[in-house]
Design a protein around this motif. Structure first.
Motif, PDB file in Angstrom:
ATOM      1  N   LEU A 175      56.178  20.578  70.335  1.00  0.00           N
ATOM      2  CA  LEU A 175      56.268  20.177  71.730  1.00  0.00           C
ATOM      3  C   LEU A 175      57.608  20.560  72.353  1.00  0.00           C
ATOM      4  CD1 LEU A 175      55.052  18.779  74.195  1.00  0.00           C
ATOM      5  CD2 LEU A 175      55.900  16.596  73.293  1.00  0.00           C
ATOM      6  N   ARG A 176      58.702  20.394  71.603  1.00  0.00           N
ATOM      7  CA  ARG A 176      60.003  20.742  72.188  1.00  0.00           C
ATOM      8  C   ARG A 176      60.087  22.228  72.499  1.00  0.00           C
ATOM      9  NH1 ARG A 176      65.496  18.597  69.753  1.00  0.00           N
ATOM     10  NH2 ARG A 176      64.823  16.789  70.966  1.00  0.00           N
ATOM     11  N   GLN A 177      59.551  23.067  71.632  1.00  0.00           N
ATOM     12  CA  GLN A 177      59.561  24.499  71.910  1.00  0.00           C
ATOM     13  C   GLN A 177      58.758  24.820  73.169  1.00  0.00           C
ATOM     14  OE1 GLN A 177      58.576  26.920  68.515  1.00  0.00           O
ATOM     15  NE2 GLN A 177      60.177  26.033  67.236  1.00  0.00           N
ATOM     16  N   LEU A 178      57.687  24.085  73.391  1.00  0.00           N
ATOM     17  CA  LEU A 178      56.911  24.267  74.621  1.00  0.00           C
ATOM     18  C   LEU A 178      57.689  23.787  75.849  1.00  0.00           C
ATOM     19  CD1 LEU A 178      53.359  23.186  73.405  1.00  0.00           C
ATOM     20  CD2 LEU A 178      54.116  25.500  73.967  1.00  0.00           C
ATOM     21  N   ILE A 179      58.446  22.705  75.702  1.00  0.00           N
ATOM     22  CA  ILE A 179      59.281  22.225  76.803  1.00  0.00           C
ATOM     23  C   ILE A 179      60.332  23.269  77.152  1.00  0.00           C
ATOM     24  CG2 ILE A 179      61.043  20.516  77.434  1.00  0.00           C
ATOM     25  CD1 ILE A 179      59.433  18.441  75.839  1.00  0.00           C
ATOM     26  N   ILE A 180      60.918  23.895  76.135  1.00  0.00           N
ATOM     27  CA  ILE A 180      61.907  24.952  76.365  1.00  0.00           C
ATOM     28  C   ILE A 180      61.251  26.143  77.058  1.00  0.00           C
ATOM     29  CG2 ILE A 180      63.405  26.627  75.204  1.00  0.00           C
ATOM     30  CD1 ILE A 180      63.966  24.438  73.097  1.00  0.00           C
ATOM     31  N   ALA A 181      60.036  26.485  76.644  1.00  0.00           N
ATOM     32  CA  ALA A 181      59.310  27.577  77.300  1.00  0.00           C
ATOM     33  C   ALA A 181      58.998  27.220  78.743  1.00  0.00           C
ATOM     34  CB  ALA A 181      58.019  27.878  76.537  1.00  0.00           C
ATOM     35  N   LEU A 208      47.072  22.006  73.672  1.00  0.00           N
ATOM     36  CA  LEU A 208      47.738  23.224  74.132  1.00  0.00           C
ATOM     37  C   LEU A 208      47.037  23.791  75.364  1.00  0.00           C
ATOM     38  CD1 LEU A 208      50.028  25.204  73.574  1.00  0.00           C
ATOM     39  CD2 LEU A 208      48.499  26.446  72.037  1.00  0.00           C
ATOM     40  N   LYS A 209      45.723  23.669  75.400  1.00  0.00           N
ATOM     41  CA  LYS A 209      44.986  24.103  76.594  1.00  0.00           C
ATOM     42  C   LYS A 209      45.405  23.274  77.805  1.00  0.00           C
ATOM     43  CE  LYS A 209      40.410  24.343  78.692  1.00  0.00           C
ATOM     44  NZ  LYS A 209      38.955  24.125  78.529  1.00  0.00           N
ATOM     45  N   GLN A 210      45.577  21.956  77.616  1.00  0.00           N
ATOM     46  CA  GLN A 210      46.023  21.104  78.723  1.00  0.00           C
ATOM     47  C   GLN A 210      47.412  21.518  79.196  1.00  0.00           C
ATOM     48  OE1 GLN A 210      45.699  17.191  76.955  1.00  0.00           O
ATOM     49  NE2 GLN A 210      43.610  16.904  77.701  1.00  0.00           N
ATOM     50  N   ARG A 265      57.210  34.150  73.400  1.00  0.00           N
ATOM     51  CA  ARG A 265      57.346  34.685  72.041  1.00  0.00           C
ATOM     52  C   ARG A 265      58.240  33.844  71.137  1.00  0.00           C
ATOM     53  NH1 ARG A 265      61.691  37.815  70.440  1.00  0.00           N
ATOM     54  NH2 ARG A 265      63.329  38.192  72.001  1.00  0.00           N
ATOM     55  N   HIS A 266      59.059  32.973  71.718  1.00  0.00           N
ATOM     56  CA  HIS A 266      59.961  32.156  70.908  1.00  0.00           C
ATOM     57  C   HIS A 266      59.307  30.866  70.422  1.00  0.00           C
ATOM     58  CE1 HIS A 266      63.282  34.795  71.942  1.00  0.00           C
ATOM     59  NE2 HIS A 266      62.949  34.689  73.216  1.00  0.00           N
ATOM     60  N   VAL A 267      58.065  30.621  70.827  1.00  0.00           N
ATOM     61  CA  VAL A 267      57.355  29.410  70.408  1.00  0.00           C
ATOM     62  C   VAL A 267      56.582  29.713  69.130  1.00  0.00           C
ATOM     63  CG1 VAL A 267      55.675  27.653  71.059  1.00  0.00           C
ATOM     64  CG2 VAL A 267      57.139  28.681  72.820  1.00  0.00           C
TER      65      VAL A 267
END
Length: 417
Positions: free
Chosen positions: A11-17, A220-222, A311-313
Motif C-alpha cells: 500500500l505504501r508503494q501505491l501511495i508513493i505512486a 488494486l482495481k478499486q 514501475r517502482h511498485v
C-alpha cells in the motif's frame, strides 16, 4: 489460492505512486508532496510521536494534495497562504480518499489540512484528526515559504521561514508544531534533505519498508479506479475514457480465453494507462484543434510518465509495461519508446486496440464520435499499417455491437466474467 488473490501489492508503494501522479500537474515542481511528508515526519519525531503516528504523517503528506486537478489550482495554492479557494481541493481530496477503504483514514485530515488551528479546535473532529490535519498545514506552508524565500531573498532561508511561521503560532498553527519546527530548523541537514535528489531518495527508501499492508487484485482495481478518477479531473474530454477502455479490454481478454487473473490485470492496466496525462499542460488538455509540434511532444511523453510512476511498485511490473506500451505498434514504432524498446505481448496489444477504438467512438464536446462501421474501417487501416494486432481487431469485429456499447459506456454482464 484462487486466481485473483495471487498478486499482493504494498500500500505504501501505491501511495508513493499516487503522489508521483498527482505531482505531475505542478510540472515545474514534482516533489512538493514528498517534502511535506518528510517535514511532517521530522516534526513528529521532534515531538516524540510513535512510529505509527510518524508513518501516518508521512503518508498523509504524500496524499494531501490528491484533490489538485490543474496547474492553475497548484499555482494558486503556492501563491496564497490560505486563500478562500484552497478548500476546493481539500473537499475533492476528501471525496477521493473517503471512497477507498484502505485510504479512508486519511480523508478527514485532508479535508481540514488548510483550516487554521483556532478554527479547527472548534470543529467536531477528534483531537488526533485535528492534530494531523494541522501538522500537514504547517508542513505545507513551511515548504512553500522555503521555496519562495530561496528564490527571492539572499538571507538565510531557515531564519526567514521560521520567522514567518512563528507569527501564526496559536492562530493558524498548533503551538507545539511551531516549537518543533524551530528545533528541527536549527539543523542544516533538515534543509539539505529537502533538496530534490535527497527527498526523492528518502521517499523511495520509505517505500521499501515492509509495513504489512497489501492490496489484492480486487482492491488494486478499486485503487486504479481512484487513479482514473484523478486523471479524469483534468478535462471533460478524458472523463470515463480509462474506465471504458478497461471494460472493453477486459471483454476482449475474456473473449480471447485468457485466464481470469490476466484479464483482471489487463483491466487494471487500462485504468492506469493515462496517468501520464497529468503531465500535459492545461492549455493542451483543453485544446480541441490540431496540436503543434511542441504540443505533440508533451503528448508523446505521457506513456513514459505512466511507466515511471508504476514501475517502482513491486508486483506491478507487467501492468506498468502493458500500460506504457499501448502506443507502440506491431512495427515497433510508437511514442516515446521507439526505437529502443518494444513490447509485443498480447496484453499490450489488447489495450492498444481498446484504447484506439474507444477514442474513435467517444463523443467529445467539440466532436461526435464515429459510427461503428467507420471506426472499424479505421481499425482495419491501422492493421494494414502494422499498428494494431489483426487477431484482436478480428475479435472485436466478431463482437462489434457489444464492443461498441462498452466503448460508449454501456456495461455488459459478460464483462464481469
Amino acid at each position: 489460492m484462487n486466481g485473483i488473490s495471487g498478486l499482493q501489492v504494498d500500500l505504501r508503494q501505491l501511495i508513493i505512486a499516487m503522489e508521483a501522479a498527482v505531482s505531475l500537474v505542478g510540472m515545474d515542481d514534482r516533489n512538493h508532496g514528498k517534502r511535506v511528508g518528510y517535514i511532517a515526519s521530522q516534526l513528529g519525531k521532534q515531538l516524540e510521536y510513535s512510529d505509527e503516528a510518524i508513518a501516518f504523517a508521512f503518508e498523509l503528506g504524500l496524499l494531501h494534495d490528491c484533490g489538485v486537478s490543474t496547474a492553475q489550482m497548484h499555482s494558486y495554492l503556492i501563491n496564497n497562504f490560505n486563500g478562500n479557494d484552497a478548500q476546493i481541493h481539500c473537499e475533492n481530496g476528501h471525496r477521493l480518499l473517503n471512497g477507498f477503504k484502505p485510504l479512508a483514514k486519511f480523508a478527514t485530515p485532508v479535508l481540514y489540512h488548510h483550516t487554521p488551528w483556532e478554527e479547527l479546535e472548534r470543529t467536531d473532529v477528534s483531537a488526533q484528526v485535528a492534530l494531523m490535519a494541522n501538522l500537514i498545514f504547517i508542513s505545507d506552508r513551511i515548504d512553500v515559504l522555503a521555496a519562495t524565500h530561496s528564490e527571492t531573498d539572499s538571507s538565510p532561508v531557515s531564519e526567514k521561514v521560521v520567522s514567518s511561521i512563528a507569527k501564526y503560532s496559536g492562530t493558524y498553527f498548533e503551538p507545539s508544531f511551531v516549537w518543533a519546527f524551530k528545533q528541527v530548523a536549527k539543523s542544516e541537514v533538515f534543509w539539505t534533505a529537502l533538496e530534490e535528489r535527497h527527498v526523492t531518495c528518502y521517499t523511495r527508501d520509505m517505500g521499501q519498508f515492509d509495513n504489512s499492508r497489501t492490496l489484492n487484485i480486487p482492491q488494486l482495481k478499486q485503487f486504479a479506479l481512484l487513479m482514473a478518477d484523478i486523471v479524469a479531473q483534468r478535462s471533460p474530454f478524458t472523463d470515463l475514457h480509462s474506465v471504458r477502455v478497461a471494460n472493453l479490454a477486459k471483454y476482449l481478454a475474456v473473449s480471447l480465453g485468457l485466464v481470469k487473473e490476466r484479464c483482471e490485470k489487463i483491466e487494471i492496466a487500462c485504468l492506469l494507462h493515462d496517468l501520464g496525462k497529468r503531465y500535459i499542460p492545461d492549455t493542451i488538455v483543453e485544446q480541441p484543434g490540431t496540436l503543434t509540434d511542441s504540443e505533440c511532444a508533451f503528448m508523446k511523453q505521457c506513456s513514459y510518465e505512466t511507466y515511471e510512476i508504476l514501475r517502482h511498485v513491486n508486483g506491478l511490473e507487467d501492468i506498468a509495461s502493458w500500460a506504457a506500451f499501448h502506443h507502440v505498434g506491431l512495427d515497433g514504432v510508437g511514442h516515446p519508446f521507439y526505437p529502443y524498446e518494444k513490447d509485443s505481448r498480447i496484453e499490450a496489444r489488447i489495450i492498444a486496440v481498446a484504447d484506439v477504438f474507444q477514442e474513435l467512438v467517444q463523443d467529445r464536446m467539440y466532436q461526435e464520435g464515429m459510427s461503428l462501421n467507420l471506426a472499424i474501417d479505421k481499425l482495419d487501416d491501422l492493421v494494414i499499417k502494422d499498428k494494431l494486432d489483426s487477431k484482436i481487431v478480428i475479435l472485436l469485429k466478431q463482437h462489434a455491437d457489444e464492443c461498441f456499447d462498452l466503448a460508449k459506456g454501456q456495461e455488459l454482464a459478460q464483462c464481469e466474467g
